[in-house]
Design a protein around this motif. Structure first.
Motif, short mmCIF file in Angstrom:
data_model
loop_
_atom_site.label_atom_id
_atom_site.label_comp_id
_atom_site.label_asym_id
_atom_site.label_seq_id
_atom_site.Cartn_x
_atom_site.Cartn_y
_atom_site.Cartn_z
N PRO A 1 0.11 -25.85 -32.06
CA PRO A 1 -0.88 -24.98 -31.43
C PRO A 1 -0.59 -24.62 -29.97
CG PRO A 1 -1.96 -26.67 -32.74
CD PRO A 1 -0.51 -27.05 -32.64
N ALA A 2 0.28 -25.37 -29.32
CA ALA A 2 0.60 -25.07 -27.92
C ALA A 2 1.38 -23.78 -27.78
CB ALA A 2 1.37 -26.23 -27.30
N THR A 3 2.14 -23.43 -28.80
CA THR A 3 2.99 -22.23 -28.71
C THR A 3 2.79 -21.26 -29.85
OG1 THR A 3 4.77 -23.43 -29.85
CG2 THR A 3 4.79 -23.46 -27.44
N GLY A 4 2.04 -21.66 -30.88
CA GLY A 4 1.87 -20.80 -32.05
C GLY A 4 0.47 -20.93 -32.63
N VAL A 5 0.32 -20.44 -33.86
CA VAL A 5 -0.97 -20.47 -34.55
C VAL A 5 -0.84 -21.37 -35.77
CG1 VAL A 5 -2.77 -19.10 -35.67
CG2 VAL A 5 -1.45 -18.11 -33.78
N LEU A 6 -1.59 -22.47 -35.78
CA LEU A 6 -1.61 -23.39 -36.90
C LEU A 6 -2.88 -23.14 -37.70
CD1 LEU A 6 -0.35 -25.86 -38.35
CD2 LEU A 6 -1.71 -27.32 -36.81
N GLU B 1 -5.37 -7.78 -41.31
CA GLU B 1 -6.61 -7.76 -40.54
C GLU B 1 -7.30 -9.13 -40.57
OE1 GLU B 1 -8.95 -4.64 -42.21
OE2 GLU B 1 -7.71 -3.03 -41.36
N HIS B 2 -7.29 -9.76 -41.74
CA HIS B 2 -7.90 -11.09 -41.87
C HIS B 2 -7.21 -12.09 -40.96
CE1 HIS B 2 -9.17 -14.91 -43.47
NE2 HIS B 2 -7.97 -15.16 -43.97
N PHE B 3 -5.88 -12.14 -41.01
CA PHE B 3 -5.17 -13.11 -40.20
C PHE B 3 -5.26 -12.79 -38.71
CE2 PHE B 3 -2.92 -13.96 -44.31
CZ PHE B 3 -3.41 -15.26 -44.45
N ALA B 4 -5.31 -11.51 -38.37
CA ALA B 4 -5.51 -11.14 -36.96
C ALA B 4 -6.85 -11.68 -36.46
CB ALA B 4 -5.44 -9.63 -36.79
N SER B 5 -7.85 -11.70 -37.35
CA SER B 5 -9.19 -12.16 -36.94
C SER B 5 -9.22 -13.65 -36.62
CB SER B 5 -10.21 -11.85 -38.03
OG SER B 5 -10.06 -12.71 -39.15
N VAL B 6 -8.21 -14.40 -37.11
CA VAL B 6 -8.15 -15.83 -36.79
C VAL B 6 -7.02 -16.14 -35.82
CG1 VAL B 6 -9.27 -16.57 -38.91
CG2 VAL B 6 -6.79 -16.32 -38.89
N GLY B 7 -6.49 -15.10 -35.18
CA GLY B 7 -5.56 -15.32 -34.08
C GLY B 7 -4.10 -15.07 -34.36
N VAL B 8 -3.77 -14.60 -35.57
CA VAL B 8 -2.37 -14.32 -35.89
C VAL B 8 -2.04 -12.91 -35.41
CG1 VAL B 8 -0.62 -14.16 -37.70
CG2 VAL B 8 -2.46 -15.85 -37.88
N ALA C 1 3.71 -14.62 -31.95
CA ALA C 1 3.53 -16.07 -31.96
C ALA C 1 3.89 -16.64 -33.33
CB ALA C 1 2.10 -16.43 -31.61
N PRO C 2 4.62 -17.75 -33.41
CA PRO C 2 4.94 -18.36 -34.70
C PRO C 2 3.69 -18.85 -35.41
CG PRO C 2 5.57 -19.82 -32.90
CD PRO C 2 5.17 -18.52 -32.27
N VAL C 3 3.76 -18.94 -36.74
CA VAL C 3 2.62 -19.33 -37.56
C VAL C 3 3.03 -20.45 -38.50
CG1 VAL C 3 0.86 -18.52 -39.19
CG2 VAL C 3 1.81 -16.93 -37.50
N ALA C 4 2.12 -21.40 -38.71
CA ALA C 4 2.32 -22.47 -39.69
C ALA C 4 0.99 -22.73 -40.38
CB ALA C 4 2.84 -23.74 -39.03
N ALA C 5 1.06 -23.35 -41.56
CA ALA C 5 -0.16 -23.60 -42.33
C ALA C 5 -0.15 -25.00 -42.92
CB ALA C 5 -0.30 -22.56 -43.45
N TYR C 6 -1.35 -25.58 -43.04
CA TYR C 6 -1.53 -26.84 -43.75
C TYR C 6 -2.84 -26.77 -44.52
CZ TYR C 6 -5.07 -28.58 -40.40
OH TYR C 6 -6.21 -28.75 -39.65
N CYS C 7 -3.06 -27.77 -45.39
CA CYS C 7 -4.30 -27.83 -46.16
C CYS C 7 -4.62 -29.30 -46.36
CB CYS C 7 -4.15 -27.08 -47.48
SG CYS C 7 -2.80 -27.69 -48.52
N GLY C 8 -5.08 -29.68 -47.56
CA GLY C 8 -5.33 -31.09 -47.81
C GLY C 8 -4.05 -31.86 -48.08
N SER C 9 -3.20 -31.29 -48.95
CA SER C 9 -1.98 -32.02 -49.32
C SER C 9 -0.78 -31.11 -49.53
CB SER C 9 -2.23 -32.82 -50.61
OG SER C 9 -2.48 -31.96 -51.70
N ALA D 1 1.44 -10.07 -46.12
CA ALA D 1 1.05 -9.33 -44.91
C ALA D 1 2.24 -9.04 -44.01
CB ALA D 1 -0.01 -10.11 -44.14
N GLY D 2 3.42 -9.52 -44.38
CA GLY D 2 4.61 -9.28 -43.57
C GLY D 2 4.81 -10.28 -42.45
N ILE D 3 4.21 -11.46 -42.60
CA ILE D 3 4.25 -12.48 -41.55
C ILE D 3 4.93 -13.73 -42.08
CG2 ILE D 3 2.84 -13.93 -40.02
CD1 ILE D 3 0.59 -11.73 -40.43
N ASP D 4 5.98 -14.19 -41.43
CA ASP D 4 6.66 -15.42 -41.81
C ASP D 4 5.85 -16.62 -41.30
OD1 ASP D 4 8.76 -14.04 -42.98
OD2 ASP D 4 9.92 -13.98 -41.11
#
Length: 280
Positions: A163-168, A217-224, A228-236, A250-253
């Motif tokens: 989160p310091a340099t990207g969007v988690l 548009e959805h991901f832009a609304s949460v800061g993507v 900025a690099p993007v990563a994702a996590y969930c429960g497992s 959406a064209g986002i790595d």
């Protein structure tokens, strides 16, 4: 390479005799074993994939509920499914691709170039009037070899720093993100700095992925936004793959944190945030 395939397109290509490997990845927290549902009716020729045992390695400890399988184990699974080098592989489920996305991600990670998700899953196939078959399917053994590295991955330290340099992004439901409920893991809340983006919001009312524009548009609304690099996590690490897939549409790595909350919350040295904001 396209990420999705429609039911009609898949049916036409199968009817033409084109070689396509179809994988049925039905799984959920409530019903982790989808074997009986698969046997009761599946896309003709589809091979059942056991998410818990073929898309994860439970011999690994300390890396969450669904650690990634080894290259050797995943090679064996792909060959059991009948995957050959150069094949087109279509994955599907009955959950809006929220379980089959794990297979999509692992196959791409393993170096399979053409992997599609059946948009709308089994519901879309049925709604289009295409037939089902019952029983088991055993494929001729394939020759594909897993060579991991096709998709970006981060570990627990990478997730802490991200989160310091990207969007988690946290792909779990919002109540779990806020720490109001935690049905599985030992601590409730989210990784400090992570932003809530439930994977269910990637889908429309019919269980199909939203359009690329709507997802952007959805991901832009949460800061993507921006570079900025993007990563994702969930429960497992299962529905986080769905998030990575939606971002790709959406064209986002984006990178995947496989250990996800199940790893993070079991490490008492890791801080936990609660509430609706990324940091509390």
């Amino acid at each position: 390479m396209p990420i999705l395939i429609t039911a009609d397109d898949l049916a036409a290509r199968l009817a033409s005799g084109e070689r396509i490997v179809v994988l049925d990845v039905r799984w959920s927290l409530a019903e982790p074993d989808g074997t009986e549902a698969y046997r009761a009716g599946h896309i003709p020729g589809a091979v059942y994939v056991d998410l818990d045992h073929e898309l994860a390695d439970h011999d690994v400890t300390g890396e969450g509920r669904h650690p990634l399988p080894t290259e050797v184990a995943f090679t064996g699974a792909m060959r059991r499914w009948g995957v050959r080098d150069g094949d087109t592989v279509v994955v599907m489920d009955d959950l809006g691709n929220q379980s089959s996305a794990r297979a999509w991600w692992l196959l791409r990670h393993a170096g399979v170039a053409d992997v599609r998700m059946l948009d709308g899953g089994l519901d879309a196939w049925r709604a289009a009037g295409h037939p089902l078959e019952t029983g088991d399917v055993t494929s001729e053994t394939g020759d594909a070899t897993a060579r991991f590295g096709g998709m970006p991955v981060i570990g627990i330290d990478g997730a802490a720093a991200f989160p310091a340099t990207g969007v988690l992004l946290d792909a779990r439901g919002a109540p779990r993100y806020r720490g109001e409920v935690e049905p599985i893991d030992p601590r409730a809340g989210h990784i400090p700095g992570a932003r809530s983006a439930p994977s269910g919001e990637n889908l429309d009312a019919d269980g199909r992925f939203k359009s690329a524009e709507a997802l952007r548009e959805h991901f832009a609304s949460v800061g993507v936004i921006g570079e900025a690099p993007v990563a994702a996590y969930c429960g497992s690490g299962v529905t986080a793959a769905h998030e990575v897939a939606a971002l790709a549409i959406a064209g986002i790595d984006a990178a995947l944190y496989p250990g996800s909350w199940s790893q993070w919350s079991n490490d008492e040295t890791r801080p936990v945030a609660t509430g609706a904001s990324p940091v509390e």
